[in-house]
Each structure stands twice: as C-alpha cells, then as structure tokens.
Design a protein around this motif. Sequence first.
Motif, short mmCIF file in Angstrom:
data_model
loop_
_atom_site.label_atom_id
_atom_site.label_comp_id
_atom_site.label_asym_id
_atom_site.label_seq_id
_atom_site.Cartn_x
_atom_site.Cartn_y
_atom_site.Cartn_z
N VAL A 1 44.53 55.78 15.58
CA VAL A 1 43.50 54.62 15.49
C VAL A 1 42.54 54.67 16.76
CG1 VAL A 1 43.77 51.83 16.11
CG2 VAL A 1 45.83 53.27 15.16
N LEU A 2 41.12 54.62 16.20
CA LEU A 2 39.90 55.23 16.91
C LEU A 2 39.90 54.11 18.05
CD1 LEU A 2 37.60 56.04 14.15
CD2 LEU A 2 39.04 57.69 15.45
N THR A 3 40.41 52.78 17.83
CA THR A 3 39.92 51.89 18.72
C THR A 3 41.10 51.55 19.76
OG1 THR A 3 40.57 50.34 17.22
CG2 THR A 3 38.20 50.30 17.49
N GLY A 4 41.98 52.46 19.85
CA GLY A 4 43.17 52.54 20.85
C GLY A 4 44.37 51.71 20.56
N GLU A 5 44.49 51.12 19.61
CA GLU A 5 45.80 50.25 19.18
C GLU A 5 46.80 51.20 18.93
OE1 GLU A 5 42.49 47.29 18.29
OE2 GLU A 5 42.69 49.30 18.06
N SER A 6 48.13 50.56 18.81
CA SER A 6 49.20 51.35 18.31
C SER A 6 49.78 50.59 17.30
CB SER A 6 50.24 51.48 19.46
OG SER A 6 50.12 52.36 20.26
N ARG A 7 50.37 51.39 16.18
CA ARG A 7 51.30 50.92 15.04
C ARG A 7 52.44 50.17 15.54
NH1 ARG A 7 48.97 52.73 9.95
NH2 ARG A 7 50.94 51.36 9.03
N PRO A 8 52.57 48.92 15.52
CA PRO A 8 53.89 48.35 15.77
C PRO A 8 55.08 48.81 14.93
CG PRO A 8 52.67 46.69 14.51
CD PRO A 8 51.84 47.93 14.61
N TYR A 9 56.20 48.76 15.70
CA TYR A 9 57.76 49.35 14.98
C TYR A 9 58.74 48.23 15.20
CZ TYR A 9 61.63 52.26 14.24
OH TYR A 9 62.68 52.99 13.89
N GLY A 10 59.52 48.02 14.26
CA GLY A 10 60.56 47.21 14.46
C GLY A 10 61.77 47.24 13.53
N LYS A 11 63.07 47.33 13.71
CA LYS A 11 63.88 47.43 12.85
C LYS A 11 63.59 48.36 11.64
CE LYS A 11 65.69 42.54 13.16
NZ LYS A 11 65.95 41.34 12.67
N GLY A 12 63.33 49.65 12.11
CA GLY A 12 63.07 50.67 11.22
C GLY A 12 62.04 50.62 10.26
N ALA A 13 61.00 49.85 10.65
CA ALA A 13 59.76 49.92 9.90
C ALA A 13 58.59 49.87 10.68
CB ALA A 13 59.94 48.33 9.00
N ILE A 14 57.55 50.15 10.22
CA ILE A 14 56.05 50.29 10.79
C ILE A 14 55.26 49.28 10.29
CG2 ILE A 14 54.25 51.86 11.00
CD1 ILE A 14 55.97 54.27 10.81
N GLY A 15 54.57 48.66 11.17
CA GLY A 15 53.63 47.41 10.73
C GLY A 15 52.05 47.55 10.83
N ASN A 16 51.34 46.67 10.34
CA ASN A 16 49.78 46.85 10.94
C ASN A 16 49.32 47.04 11.94
OD1 ASN A 16 48.53 47.18 7.94
ND2 ASN A 16 49.19 45.10 7.51
N VAL A 17 48.08 47.66 12.10
CA VAL A 17 47.59 47.77 13.45
C VAL A 17 47.12 46.07 13.73
CG1 VAL A 17 45.71 48.31 14.72
CG2 VAL A 17 46.95 49.90 13.34
N ARG A 18 47.33 45.76 15.13
CA ARG A 18 46.90 44.36 15.59
C ARG A 18 45.83 44.60 16.51
NH1 ARG A 18 53.25 43.17 17.31
NH2 ARG A 18 53.92 42.85 15.25
#
Length: 420
Positions: A321-338
């Motif tokens: 993520v070039l703008t520095g955010e992280s991909r969220p993670y929870g309950k074994g799944a990866i989410g969209n960048v916020r």
Amino acid sequence: MTLRHAIAAVLLCGCGTNALAYDLLGDWPTKWKPAEGYEFGFKGLYQYDYNRFSGDTNNPTNGAELLPDANAWRRKEFNVYGKLPGGWDFNVGYDFTVSGFKTTPSGAGVHGKWIDNFIRYSNKEAGDFRIGQFKTPVGWEETISSSATTFLERALPVQAVNMDRRIGADWTYTGIPNWLLYLAWFKGGDLNGDNDGDGPAARVVWNPFNRQPGAGSREESNVLHLGLAWSTEDRDATTDGRGVVSNPAARFRARPEAGLTNRLVDTGNLAFPGTIKRLGLEAAYIHGPLLLQGEYLTVSADPRGKPSFEGDGYYVQCSWVLTGESRPYGKGAIGNVRPMHDYGAFEVAVRYSTVDLNDGPVYGGKEDDLTIGANWYLGQHFKLQANYIFANSTKRYGAPIDGDVDIDPRLFEMRAQIMF
C-alpha cells in the motif's frame, strides 16, 4: 466538496445513481435499529468489468474466437440482513447478474443466483452455529469477500478446487486465543439446483502473532496467518424438472483469472467420481503496508472403472500500500484497505499462480499466470482495480490436432466497484 466526494460523485452518477444523496465519507443509511438488540438493513456489491485480450484468442481446432473481449456487470449482489437479541442473526442474499457470463451481445444465458442465505446463533463461550447456504472452506481466497480481493479474480487453483457455496451447517470457534476452529457438514447441493452431494469439511487457523494497532496509532500492524482446510464429498445423481436423471459427476476447471470469458483448462465431466477429497494450505504475513499471501491446493477423485485423478496448484502474491495503510485482518479473513487520506489509498500487487489438471487419462491442461495489479480505494464504498495478466496454458485438443497446444493470451482488465 473534497476530492474524494468529487470522484465518488462522478462514479456514482456514471452508474445512474444520485451520489450527492449520500454521505460518501461515512456509513450510508442502509440500516435501521428499531429497539435495543435489533438491527435490520441491506448490503450491496456492484462490480462492472472491462476485459480486453490480445495474443492467442482463438480455438486452435476451428479458429473460432475463444477469448472474446467483453465488458459487463460482474456482480450485482443484494443482501437483506437482521440481528436479533440473544445472539441471533440472518442473511438473505441474491446476485441479480452472475450465473452465466455475458460473452455475447444478446447476453444469452445471463441470470441470477442465490448467494449467502443463512440463520446463525452466536455465543461467546460456545462459538457461532449457522445453517443455510454459504461458502465452503477449501480455497481460502474464495472465502474472502469478493469486495476485498487483491486482484479482480481468484487464482487458478482456487477456482479449480473450491466447491463454491453449498447448503449445510457449520460451527466456528474463536474462544482459544490465536486460534480459529471450523467444522461443517454440507448436504443437498445448493439453492440454485446444482452440485448435489454431501460430506464434511474442516478448517483450522493459527495466528502466532496478531498485532493490529487502532486508528491513529503509529505502530505498524504485524500479523501471521497459518491455516489448513480439508473436505470430502460424495456426489449424488441429479433429477431435473422433466424427470431426467444425470449420473454423479465432477468437473475441475478455471478461467484465466478473468471473469467474463471462457476457460483454458478443464477436465470435463468425470462420471461416477467416487469420494472427492480437497486439501488447502494457507499462509499470509501482514506488516504495515506489506501483504504476502499464498496457498497450495490439491483435489482428488476416483472415477468408476478408471485410474484415480489428482490435480493441484498454488499461488503466491505480494502487495504494497503506497499510501502507508495496512490491510485489516480478522477471524481468518483479510479486508479492504481503509484509506487515511482524502484522496484515498493506492496499492500495487503482483501474483504468480499455477494449476495442473493433467493426470493419467485426464487431460485437463496446465496453466500458469503472472498478474500485475493496481488498486485505488476511495473511502469505504468505492474501489477501482486494474490487472494485466500474462497467461500461459497447454492443453490437449482433439481432431484435427490430436495433440497438445499452447494458448498464451495477454489480458488487460479493469473494474469499478461500489459496495455498502
């Protein structure tokens, strides 16, 4: 009006929607809480795709166009959900677009399908119990929401091995720190009248470390995901509305990581496949803006009177993520960048995937794809994606060739996504 407001308004107006009627920065008014413990609402996912092929695009046996250019709705999903006191919730979901893909001007074969439809009871001590139709666990990338995938389409081996959604019952437990346990039994095919069969499934996920700082923290996220998924399935004969009985069969195939086109690798129907076994190994590492992810998948069957069949494949991918955010993670799944910035968040990614569906007398073909991708996240509700794919496949064709042929297309694809 901020930059994000302006871009989102243009996108929504282009789709025939009055963008200025919504708060584009926050939650849209799609839920209602009439009393304590109650919540009702609706969710949607709309994706419009553009696919353009070059290089090898024709059928080698007859010269017909095998991989036509296309642009169409990839998904038009709509869900109604509810939450009730005591830990109960439900979901009713339908995709109004995708069952067949629009590869002809008339759109022949395009119709909708049921997606997630279930009732669930959640308890902190006992876990979550669910009955209905939902996704099956082998093929981790498929279990991740279609709105949150790093690339436009799932990797080759995930397409070939995953069972898609089935009717059944499952149990998910996260009461042990750093562990997720999952058990399921699938019975009776799906709500769309396909995939008759039954069998158990299981999944276990371990997070040796899982640090995800809250909003505004300068500390970087640090997550390790290790998972194992397994299932077996026995297919049943099917009877259509005319009373015609079809023998049990299995078929393993994959599109060239483009949703609006035909397949380059395909086993065809394997009659009386016996017990189908699936296995998946999962791994991912998230550290700040970095995501490393991969899976190895295998599937086997024992067709009556023929040698056993086994296919396998894997993918590895990396995104930043070039703008520095992280991909969220929870309950074994990866989410969209916020996104943290008014102009959104930018992500670049690369993936290599491969699948082998040749085994003994079964010539399903081999394919490997190299994909370069870029994503632009515009707030919570909008996402733009672009992929360029170098696809390389080898498959045995019949007369007049009667031999192996390489088909190596190149593909540029784009997607505009709205979700709420």
